[in-house]
Enzyme design. Structure first.
Site, PDB file in Angstrom:
ATOM      1  N   GLU A 293      57.791  88.173  56.353  1.00  0.00           N
ATOM      2  CA  GLU A 293      56.705  88.752  55.155  1.00  0.00           C
ATOM      3  C   GLU A 293      55.938  87.351  54.763  1.00  0.00           C
ATOM      4  OE1 GLU A 293      56.399  91.636  54.494  1.00  0.00           O
ATOM      5  OE2 GLU A 293      58.291  92.210  55.423  1.00  0.00           O
ATOM      6  N   CYS A 327      52.676  85.774  46.598  1.00  0.00           N
ATOM      7  CA  CYS A 327      51.912  86.341  47.808  1.00  0.00           C
ATOM      8  C   CYS A 327      51.254  87.588  47.198  1.00  0.00           C
ATOM      9  CB  CYS A 327      53.019  86.708  48.711  1.00  0.00           C
ATOM     10  SG  CYS A 327      54.563  87.763  48.153  1.00  0.00           S
TER      11      CYS A 327
HETATM   12  P1  NAD Z   1      55.281  77.820  54.222  1.00  0.00           P
HETATM   13  O1  NAD Z   1      54.898  78.429  55.550  1.00  0.00           O
HETATM   14  O2  NAD Z   1      54.600  76.433  54.158  1.00  0.00           O
HETATM   15  O3  NAD Z   1      56.922  77.498  54.395  1.00  0.00           O
HETATM   16  C1  NAD Z   1      57.813  78.510  54.425  1.00  0.00           C
HETATM   17  C2  NAD Z   1      59.062  77.938  55.316  1.00  0.00           C
HETATM   18  O4  NAD Z   1      58.449  77.664  56.578  1.00  0.00           O
HETATM   19  C3  NAD Z   1      59.557  76.749  54.600  1.00  0.00           C
HETATM   20  O5  NAD Z   1      61.078  76.630  54.505  1.00  0.00           O
HETATM   21  C4  NAD Z   1      58.911  75.496  55.504  1.00  0.00           C
HETATM   22  O6  NAD Z   1      59.824  74.313  55.486  1.00  0.00           O
HETATM   23  C5  NAD Z   1      58.954  76.129  56.906  1.00  0.00           C
HETATM   24  N1  NAD Z   1      57.965  75.735  57.973  1.00  0.00           N
HETATM   25  C6  NAD Z   1      56.860  75.005  57.662  1.00  0.00           C
HETATM   26  N2  NAD Z   1      56.305  74.792  58.696  1.00  0.00           N
HETATM   27  C7  NAD Z   1      57.062  75.132  59.855  1.00  0.00           C
HETATM   28  C8  NAD Z   1      57.080  75.071  61.089  1.00  0.00           C
HETATM   29  N3  NAD Z   1      56.231  74.665  61.938  1.00  0.00           N
HETATM   30  N4  NAD Z   1      58.280  75.535  61.833  1.00  0.00           N
HETATM   31  C9  NAD Z   1      59.332  76.218  61.191  1.00  0.00           C
HETATM   32  N5  NAD Z   1      59.274  76.316  60.108  1.00  0.00           N
HETATM   33  C10 NAD Z   1      58.448  75.763  59.237  1.00  0.00           C
HETATM   34  O7  NAD Z   1      55.168  78.633  53.004  1.00  0.00           O
HETATM   35  P2  NAD Z   1      55.408  78.130  51.523  1.00  0.00           P
HETATM   36  O8  NAD Z   1      54.127  77.371  50.921  1.00  0.00           O
HETATM   37  O9  NAD Z   1      56.918  77.835  51.169  1.00  0.00           O
HETATM   38  O10 NAD Z   1      55.196  79.553  50.724  1.00  0.00           O
HETATM   39  C11 NAD Z   1      53.979  80.175  50.635  1.00  0.00           C
HETATM   40  C12 NAD Z   1      53.650  81.208  51.576  1.00  0.00           C
HETATM   41  O11 NAD Z   1      54.520  82.167  51.642  1.00  0.00           O
HETATM   42  C13 NAD Z   1      52.359  81.724  51.128  1.00  0.00           C
HETATM   43  O12 NAD Z   1      51.473  82.222  52.357  1.00  0.00           O
HETATM   44  C14 NAD Z   1      52.793  83.239  50.590  1.00  0.00           C
HETATM   45  O13 NAD Z   1      51.818  84.168  50.777  1.00  0.00           O
HETATM   46  C15 NAD Z   1      53.949  83.511  51.578  1.00  0.00           C
HETATM   47  N6  NAD Z   1      54.747  84.441  50.786  1.00  0.00           N
HETATM   48  C16 NAD Z   1      54.892  85.684  51.271  1.00  0.00           C
HETATM   49  C17 NAD Z   1      55.956  86.454  50.611  1.00  0.00           C
HETATM   50  C18 NAD Z   1      55.968  88.064  51.168  1.00  0.00           C
HETATM   51  O14 NAD Z   1      56.770  88.847  50.583  1.00  0.00           O
HETATM   52  N7  NAD Z   1      54.885  88.576  51.870  1.00  0.00           N
HETATM   53  C19 NAD Z   1      56.561  86.278  49.649  1.00  0.00           C
HETATM   54  C20 NAD Z   1      56.662  84.800  49.007  1.00  0.00           C
HETATM   55  C21 NAD Z   1      55.671  83.881  49.659  1.00  0.00           C
END
Ligand code: NAD
Length: 541
Positions: A293, A327
Site C-alpha cells: 500500500e 496517505c
Molecule cells: P518510505 O517509503 O520512505 O519508507 C517506508 C519503509 O521503507 C521504511 O521502513 C523505510 O526504511 C523503507 N525503505 C526506504 N527505502 C528503502 C529501500 N530503498 N529499500 C527497502 N526499504 C526501504 O515511506 P514513509 O516516509 O515512511 O511513509 C510515507 C509514505 O507511505 C507515503 O508515500 C504514504 O502515502 C505511504 N503510505 C501509504 C499508506 C497506504 O495505506 N496506502 C499508508 C501509510 C503510508
C-alpha cells in the site's frame, strides 16, 4: 489439537477516548509522555526473543523538539539480518502448528493490552516519535491497532470456515496453510497501527516475520514489541531489524525462503522492491506474495450543489490533520466557481485559527512534520509556489525548524490543474485548490480521473443525487476508497477496508479478509472412503 468448533468474539471498534480537561486518560497520557520524554530508551534488535543492542546506534528525537534525545536505536549489521531470518525459520514449525484458537488468543490479548494497560504508553510514544496530537495518536495507536488485532481474528475465522462441498464417497477439506518460508514486513513512519498490523496479520495466519520498521517510528515500534512479547507471541515469530533499509532488504530478498512482502510506504520504494523480487525470482522456493500500500494524491471534487460547511470541514480536516501526512490526506481540491470564494474564505479562517506546537499542549491541532528532509522538501514546494504566476498563496506559507519541523498549514490556488502540487504527493500540510466553471463539471471529472498516477482515496461533495451516481461511475478507478459527502481520510477497520490501485498499491485492503488471504496458501485435502480398485469405466464391458 482441538476438540470442538470454537467461535471467536464478535469485534467492535475500540471507543475513542476524549482526553477532555481533567479526564483521567488525559492525566495519564501526559504523565506517560513526560516519563517517556525523559526515558533515554535504547531500542534493541529483537532476534529469536533476544534483545540485541548493537555497537552502532542512531539517535531518536521528537520532530517537534529535535534537539532533545529520546534515546537511541540499534543499527543492524548484515549478520543480524541473517540471524533474524534464521530465527524466524526456526520458530516457524511450532508456530504454524499452534492451533488457531491459541494464535487468536495471543492477538486478542495484544489488543486488550493495547487498549488497556499500554494505551497511554502507545499513544504517548506515538506523540513523541511521530509528533501526533493526542486525538491522532488515540485513533491510530490505541484504537486502530486494537481494531486490526480484533477484527483480523474474526476475518480469519470466517476464512477458515469456507470449505468445499462434500461429494459422494469422499471427504473434501481446505486447510489454510501459512506461506512456506518467512514474510518480510516493511513499514512506514506515519501509522503505529499499520506498523503493528503488517506484522500481526501474517502472524495470525501462522506465518513468521522479519520486520523492518521506519527509522522515524522506532520509539513507538518498541512499545509494539513490548505488547507482542507480553501477549505471548513466541520468540522468533516476529523479529525486529532496524538500520539501513537497502542492506537489510538485499539480504532478505536474496533468501530462497523469502515468501512474501508486506509493505506500506512510498510508491518509489515499493516499485524498487518489486523489481528486486522479480530479478531474483528464480532463486525462490515459492512465488512470493507481494502486498504493498503506497502513495496517494487524494482529491475532493466539489459540485455546485454541495453543502458549503461540509466542504470547508472536509478540506480542513482531510487536508491538514496530522500535518497532511496521511496517505489518504486530501491535497488537490476542485471547486466550482459559484461557491469557491465562500469555501476558500472558510478554510482560510480555519487555518488562521489553528494552534501549532508540541502535542504535549492538547490545544494544538497542528504539530511538526516528521523530519528535516520532509521539512526541506515541503519548504521547496512552498517557496517555488510563491514565485509562480499561476499560483497564489491563500494561507500559510511560513515555516520554522529552529526547535521542531513546523510548517504553517498552507493553502495554494492554481489556475493550472496540472501544476506540480496538483500531481505530486507532497505528504505535508499543503493543499492546492483549482477552480472550475460550474458548467464544466463533466470535463473536470475527467481531469480528476487522469491527473495523477495514483488511485488511493477521493471524495465528491454534492447534494444532487444524479450527479453523485454519475461521478461515482466516472471516478470508479480513481480511488480505492471513495467518499461521498465526507473527507477522504479516516478509514475505520471493519467499516472502510483500506487500499488503492494504480500507483497506490496492490489494493489488498488492510483490515479485511482480503488481506489475510494473501498470507495463506490453501491445501485441498480429498479423502476417498472406499477407493476404486478397477481402472475401467462402467461403459467398458
Ligand atoms: P518510505 O517509503 O520512505 O519508507 C517506508 C519503509 O521503507 C521504511 O521502513 C523505510 O526504511 C523503507 N525503505 C526506504 N527505502 C528503502 C529501500 N530503498 N529499500 C527497502 N526499504 C526501504 O515511506 P514513509 O516516509 O515512511 O511513509 C510515507 C509514505 O507511505 C507515503 O508515500 C504514504 O502515502 C505511504 N503510505 C501509504 C499508506 C497506504 O495505506 N496506502 C499508508 C501509510 C503510508
Amino acid at each position: 489439537m482441538q476438540n470442538g468448533f470454537f467461535s471467536v468474539p464478535i469485534p467492535i471498534n475500540e471507543p475513542v477516548l476524549d482526553y477532555k480537561k481533567n479526564s483521567p486518560e488525559r492525566k495519564e497520557v501526559l504523565e506517560t509522555y513526560t516519563a517517556l520524554y525523559n526515558s533515554n530508551i535504547d531500542v534493541p534488535l529483537y532476534i529469536g526473543g533476544k534483545k540485541i543492542t548493537t555497537k552502532k546506534l542512531a539517535r531518536m528525537s521528537p520532530p517537534h523538539d529535535h534537539k532533545h534525545t529520546l534515546g537511541r536505536f540499534s543499527i543492524a549489521e548484515s549478520s543480524h539480518v541473517t540471524e533474524a531470518i534464521d530465527a524466524a525459520l526456526a520458530a516457524s514449525p511450532n508456530w504454524e502448528n499452534t492451533s488457531f484458537e491459541h494464535r487468536a488468543a495471543v492477538m486478542l490479548k495484544a489488543a486488550d493490552l493495547t487498549a488497556g494497560p499500554y494505551r497511554a504508553k502507545i499513544n504517548a510514544s506515538t506523540m513523541l516519535a511521530q509528533s501526533k496530537n493526542i486525538f491522532q495518536a488515540e485513533i491510530d495507536a490505541a484504537c486502530e491497532f486494537a481494531d486490526f488485532l480484533r477484527f483480523n481474528v474474526a476475518f480469519a475465522s470466517d476464512i477458515y470456515a469456507q470449505q468445499p462441498k462434500q461429494g459422494s464417497g469422499v471427504i473434501n477439506r481446505v486447510e489454510y496453510r501459512p506461506l512456506e518460508g518467512f514474510v518480510y514486513a516493511v513499514t512506514p513512519f506515519n501509522f503505529t497501527a499499520i506498523a503493528g498490523n503488517l506484522c500481526a496479520a501474517p502472524v495470525l495466519m501462522g506465518n513468521v516475520v522479519v520486520w523492518k520498521p521506519s527509522d522515524h517510528q522506532m520509539f513507538s515500534a518498541k512499545i509494539i514489541m513490548d505488547i507482542f512479547e507480553e501477549a505471548g507471541i513466541p520468540p522468533g515469530v516476529i523479529n525486529l531489524i532496524s538500520g539501513d533499509p537497502v542492506m537489510i532488504s538485499d539480504i532478505v530478498l536474496d533468501h530462497p525462503q523469502f515468501a512474501g512482502l508486506h509493505f506500506t510506504g512510498s510508491t518509489e520504494v515499493f516499485k524498487h522492491l518489486w523489481q528486486q523480487i522479480g530479478n531474483k525470482l528464480t532463486r525462490y522456493k515459492n512465488y512470493p506474495r507481494i502486498v504493498g500500500e503506497t502513495g496517494g494524491k487524494d482529491f475532493i471534487f466539489v459540485h455546485h450543489t454541495a453543502d458549503i460547511p461540509t466542504v470547508i470541514t472536509a478540506i480542513t480536516r482531510g487536508g491538514y490533520e496530522f500535518q497532511g501526512q496521511k496517505c489518504s490526506a486530501a491535497s488537490r481540491i476542485y471547486l466550482p466557481a459559484s461557491i469557491s470564494d465562500e469555501i476558500i474564505a472558510g478554510v482560510v479562517e480555519n487555518i488562521k485559527s489553528f494552534s501549532i506546537g508540541s502535542p504535549e499542549d492538547m490545544n494544538n491541532f497542528i504539530t511538526a512534520v516528521i523530519h528535516e528532509n520532509a521539512f526541506d522538501r515541503l519548504v521547496g514546494y512552498i517557496e517555488q509556489a510563491k514565485k509562480e504566476d499561476e499560483v497564489e498563496v491563500l494561507a500559510g506559507g511560513t515555516f520554522d525548524k529552529s526547535k521542531g519541523y513546523f510548517i504553517h498549514p498552507t493553502l495554494l490556488k492554481t489556475t493550472n490543474p496540472h501544476y506540480t502540487t496538483m500531481e505530486t504527493e507532497l505528504f505535508g500540510p499543503v493543499v492546492t485548490v483549482y477552480v472550475y466553471e460550474d458548467k464544466a463539471w463533466e470535463s473536470t471529472l475527467a481531469l480528476v480521473n487522469t491527473t495523477s498516477d495514483y488511485g488511493l482515496t477521493g471524495a465528491i461533495i454534492a447534494q444532487d443525487r444524479h450527479f453523485i451516481e454519475h461521478a461515482s461511475g466516472k471516478l470508479r478507478h480513481a480511488a480505492g476508497n471513495f467518499y461521498i459527502n465526507d473527507k477522504p481520510s479516516g478509514a475505520v477497520v471493519g467499516q472502510q477496508p483500506f487500499g488503492g490501485s494504480r500507483a497506490s498499491g496492490t489494493n489488498d485492503k488492510a483490515g479485511s479478509a482480503q488481506n489475510l488471504l494473501r498470507w495463506v496458501s490453501p491445501r485441498l485435502i480429498k479423502e476417498t472412503l472406499v477407493p476404486a480398485t478397477d481402472f475401467r469405466y462402467p461403459c467398458m464391458d
